[in-house]
Design an enzyme around this catalytic site. Structure first.
Site, mmCIF file in Angstrom:
data_model
loop_
_atom_site.group_PDB
_atom_site.id
_atom_site.type_symbol
_atom_site.label_atom_id
_atom_site.label_comp_id
_atom_site.label_asym_id
_atom_site.label_seq_id
_atom_site.Cartn_x
_atom_site.Cartn_y
_atom_site.Cartn_z
ATOM 1 N N ASP A 1 0.827 -1.025 0.026
ATOM 2 C CA ASP A 1 -0.008 -0.057 0.025
ATOM 3 C C ASP A 1 0.912 1.154 -0.118
ATOM 4 O O ASP A 1 2.242 1.289 0.382
ATOM 5 C CB ASP A 1 -0.883 0.074 1.121
ATOM 6 C CG ASP A 1 -0.464 0.116 2.500
ATOM 7 O OD1 ASP A 1 0.639 -0.575 2.864
ATOM 8 O OD2 ASP A 1 -0.687 0.831 3.315
ATOM 9 N N GLU B 1 0.164 -1.023 5.831
ATOM 10 C CA GLU B 1 1.053 -0.515 6.712
ATOM 11 C C GLU B 1 1.025 0.861 6.957
ATOM 12 O O GLU B 1 1.315 1.794 7.899
ATOM 13 C CB GLU B 1 2.453 -0.944 6.150
ATOM 14 C CG GLU B 1 3.595 -0.514 7.242
ATOM 15 C CD GLU B 1 4.174 0.968 6.922
ATOM 16 O OE1 GLU B 1 4.811 1.273 8.092
ATOM 17 O OE2 GLU B 1 3.834 1.539 6.038
#
Length: 451
Positions: A93, A155
């Site tokens: 991400d 994250e």
């Protein structure tokens, strides 16, 4: 099998760059809670990552599907008899692009110029996913160590339900060493291991002095001003040099590498002629000592100002703390500091907010020795150690799940990569060296482990 050569790794780079471009093209922006609008891109990135590792010879395991959390890719290569197992971590991400007008090329289109690849996620941290892929390919899918792959998709927003999951199912994360692919060089050309992460904590401080705003002409001078009271309280957190003056916050000298003053001025965008805060070495101020920052304050903006004594004011204080200090202990010290104050005779109300543990690596084991040598060989320079002020909470939970594992924080990026900012980039040379270093590490660590 003979260890991979530099030439063999160099031959992998064109395809790895192309695949990095494909991954960067996916706008895998994460949002807390994994809402529906984020899912198509994140799932696309997840599937792309799964294909990359499958093509490298990794056996896919059942992904972790956790509540309100993007799926976590898991894969493995069984360890040869008597060999150690290395867990490789990264995330697919990215953060939002911010002001797109400040980008010199489209943020979700990997663009190579002047020896760098630009695009959101190139450095943070899709190139590190390709570092893992490339290191495995360099051994033709049969490295001399066992491999576990863990690639998450949230994250950037705290990890969701995955952040604490390793301690719930520690057997899934058992390993002799872990390579956390979310870091890089302190500056280009300098091989770097990150050996510590600052912890964090926060509080909010409130002051209420009046039942409501009062005309400053009629009441100012005697009516207690909540904003002045709060400002006076916040000013006690630092001494006249800008050093933190809160008792109980740990500060120690930093003995590793650090930025030069000129580098830090450039990175922090400190304006010419404006001095840095505090005294002592930079590493001590930004890594092994505390930092207290007022990150928000509630009060009328200047455009809406009226001639009235302010009845209520509130501020949030964010603290970054020594990697080995208990964040609850540090938070309690800050709460005590404010609660004992009575600026102008007014009591303060303090509320605790979020906390996060720091991390300090044990650096004396065979994996660290192998990593230092592999990085030095790849870059042709002595490996240095740094810390970082950002926290990666998952690192602590991985360490709790596998307490004997050596934790190596390294990667493809560097201190000037503009992560989370416009024109994020990864240098092709750093990328190639990181792939070679990780591949070389596998061989050195297997040899050291068996000897």
């Amino acid at each position: 099998m003979a260890p991979p050569t530099r030439e063999a790794v160099a031959n992998l780079i064109p395809e790895l760059k192309a695949q990095l471009g494909q991954l960067v093209a996916i706008p895998s922006i994460s949002v807390l809670g994994f809402p529906a609008e984020t899912r198509p891109a994140l799932l696309d990135a997840f599937e792309h990552v799964a294909r990359l590792f499958a093509d490298a010879g990794v056996t896919a395991l059942e992904p972790l599907e956790l509540p309100d959390t993007a799926p976590v890719y898991r894969g493995e290569i069984q360890a040869p008899r008597g060999a150690p197992t290395v867990l490789l971590y990264s995330h697919y991400d990215v953060v939002p692009v911010g002001d797109e007008d400040k980008w010199e090329s489209p943020p979700f289109e990997a663009t190579e110029r002047d020896g760098a690849i630009y695009g959101r996620g190139t450095a943070d941290t899709k190139s590190n996913i390709l570092m893992h892929v490339g290191a495995i390919r360099a051994w033709k899918g049969k490295p001399p160590v066992g491999i576990k792959i863990v690639i998450e998709g949230q994250e950037e927003v705290g990890g969701g339900a995955f952040s604490t999951f390793p301690t719930i199912r520690p057997e899934l994360f058992e390993a002799d060493a872990m390579v956390i692919g979310d870091m890089g060089s302190v500056r280009p050309g300098v091989p770097t291991l990150t050996i510590a992460l600052r912890g964090m904590m926060a509080v909010t401080v409130e002051v209420r002095t009046l039942g409501g705003p009062k005309h400053s002409g009629q009441f100012g001078g005697a009516a207690p001003d909540a904003l002045l009271t709060l400002i006076r309280a916040l000013g006690t957190m630092h001494d006249e040099n800008g050093d933190v003056a809160v008792t109980g916050l740990r500060r120690e000298p930093w003995t590793g590498a650090s930025y030069s003053d000129d580098e830090f001025r450039r990175l922090s965008e400190t304006l010419p002629g404006v001095p840095f805060l505090g005294t002592g070495e930079l590493g001590e101020r930004i890594w092994s000592g505390p930092a207290l920052t007022v990150t928000g304050i509630d009060v009328l903006p200047v455009e809406s100002a009226v001639n009235a004594v302010v009845p209520f004011a509130r501020a949030k204080v964010s603290g970054r703390i020594h990697p080995q200090q208990d964040p609850l202990e540090a938070q309690a010290a800050l709460v005590h500091h404010f609660e004992r104050l009575e600026p102008y005779g007014v009591s303060l109300v303090v509320h605790t907010a979020e906390t996060g543990s720091g991390f300090a690596a044990e650096t004396g084991g065979p994996a660290y020795a192998a990593a230092r040598d592999a990085l030095a060989e790849a870059w042709g320079a002595e490996t240095v150690s740094i810390a970082t002020g950002g926290s990666i909470p998952l690192v602590n939970y991985l360490q709790q799940a596998a307490p004997r594992a050596e934790m190596l924080l390294l990667g493809t990026t560097d201190g000037f990569a503009n992560i989370h900012a416009p024109n994020e980039r990864v240098l092709v040379d750093e990328f190639e060296k990181a792939v070679f270093a990780e591949a070389d590490f596998f061989g050195r660590y297997a040899e050291a482990f068996s000897s």
